[in-house]
Design an enzyme around this catalytic site. Structure first.
Site, PDB file in Angstrom:
ATOM      1  CG  ASP A   1      -1.917  -1.184   1.194  1.00 49.53           C
ATOM      2  OD1 ASP A   1      -1.890  -1.992   0.238  1.00 49.53           O
ATOM      3  OD2 ASP A   1      -2.691  -1.322   2.162  1.00 49.53           O
TER       4      ASP A   1
ATOM      5  CE  LYS B   1      -3.398  -4.481   1.362  1.00 47.13           C
ATOM      6  NZ  LYS B   1      -4.129  -3.599   2.280  1.00 47.13           N
TER       7      LYS B   1
ATOM      8  CB  CYS C   1      -2.087  -2.571   5.427  1.00 47.59           C
ATOM      9  SG  CYS C   1      -3.764  -1.895   5.366  1.00 47.59           S
TER      10      CYS C   1
END
Ligand code: TIU
Length: 225
Positions: free
Chosen positions: A30, A134, A167
Site C-alpha cells: 500500500d 485488496k 496493513c
C-alpha cells in the site's frame, strides 16, 4: 526450473532470516498516494501523512535490489470498487473528514483507479510485477495472492510498506498463518505513530519470532550483494 542459489542467512531479529533465492518474494504493501500524500485517506483520518515519507527511499532501494536479481515483486493497493460493493459499511463509519468513496483532492477516497489510489511514483510497479488490489487490511483476504504465490513456489516473504501496525502487520500475520516464512525490513515500513511502529516490530519478533523476523535494510543489502 533454473538452478537455485543456496539459502542466504540475513542478520535479523530474533535470529537470521533464511533467504531462499527463487522461493522468496518482496511484498510491498500500500505505498499509495492515499496514505502518503496530503488530501487522501490517511489525511482524512486525521493523520500527519509526512510521517510515512521516510519509507519511500528504502522501499525504492528494496525494489531496485529485487529487480536487479530478477526476483518476484508483489505490490498491493488498498482499494474499493467504484460502487463500494466490497466496502463493509463499518469501514465507512467513524468521523473522518472524508469517507471512503467521497470526492477528495486526488479523486474519490480509496477507490480503485482514482489518482489518489495509485502507488507513489518512486515505488511504482513495473510491467511484469504482480499487482494486488485488496479491500481489506490483509493482502490475502479476498485476493488471489495466495494462489499466485503457490503457483510460483514462493515460501518466503520480505515485507515493506505502510502502515506498519495496520496493513503490513495484518498481511504478515495472514502470511504467517499460511505457513510463509516472513521478514519485515525496518526502514522500509512506517506508521503515522512512531510508538506503534516500534511496538509492531517488537511484537512481530517477540516470543522467538511469533509472526516473523525484522531486519535492517543494510543487512539485507550486504547479504544479498
Ligand atoms: N490507517 C492506517 O494506518 N492504515 C490503513 O488504513 N491502511 C494501511 O495500513 N494500508
Amino acid at each position: 526450473m533454473g538452478i537455485e542459489m543456496d539459502e542466504v542467512a540475513i542478520q535479523a531479529l530474533p535470529d537470521a532470516f533464511p533467504f531462499v533465492p527463487g522461493k522468496t518474494a518482496l511484498v510491498v504493501i500500500d505505498m499509495q498516494r492515499d496514505f502518503i500524500e496530503p488530501g487522501g485517506f490517511g489525511a482524512a483520518l486525521g493523520n500527519d501523512v509526512s510521517r510515512l515519507q521516510p519509507a519511500i527511499e528504502p522501499v525504492a532501494k528494496l525494489l531496485a535490489l529485487f529487480r536487479a536479481k530478477g526476483w518476484p515483486i508483489v505490490h498491493t493497493r488498498e482499494s474499493h470498487l467504484p460502487d463500494l460493493s466490497d466496502c463493509p459499511p463499518a469501514k465507512r463509519k467513524g468521523k473522518p473528514s472524508l469517507r471512503i468513496g467521497d470526492q477528495g483532492k486526488m479523486g474519490r477516497i480509496l477507490v480503485r483507479g482514482e489518482p489518489g489510489n495509485a502507488i507513489v511514483p518512486a515505488c511504482a510497479p513495473l510491467p511484469g510485477e504482480i499487482e494486488i488490489d485488496k479491500p481489506g487490511k490483509g493482502a490475502f483476504y479476498a485476493t488471489a495472492l495466495g494462489t499466485i504465490l503457490d503457483r510460483k513456489g514462493i515460501t518466503h516473504l520480505v515485507f515493506a510498506g505502510v502502515t506498519t501496525e495496520v496493513c503490513v502487520q495484518t498481511s504478515m500475520r495472514e502470511a504467517n498463518d499460511r505457513g510463509y516464512v516472513c521478514l519485515v525490513v525496518e526502514e522500509a515500513t512506517e506508521s503515522y505513530f512512531p510508538e506503534y511502529k516500534a511496538a509492531a516490530l517488537s511484537m512481530i519478533r517477540a516470543q522467538g519470532g511469533i509472526v516473523g523476523r525484522t531486519a535492517k535494510l543494510a543487512d539485507l543489502e550486504k547479504a544479498l550483494a
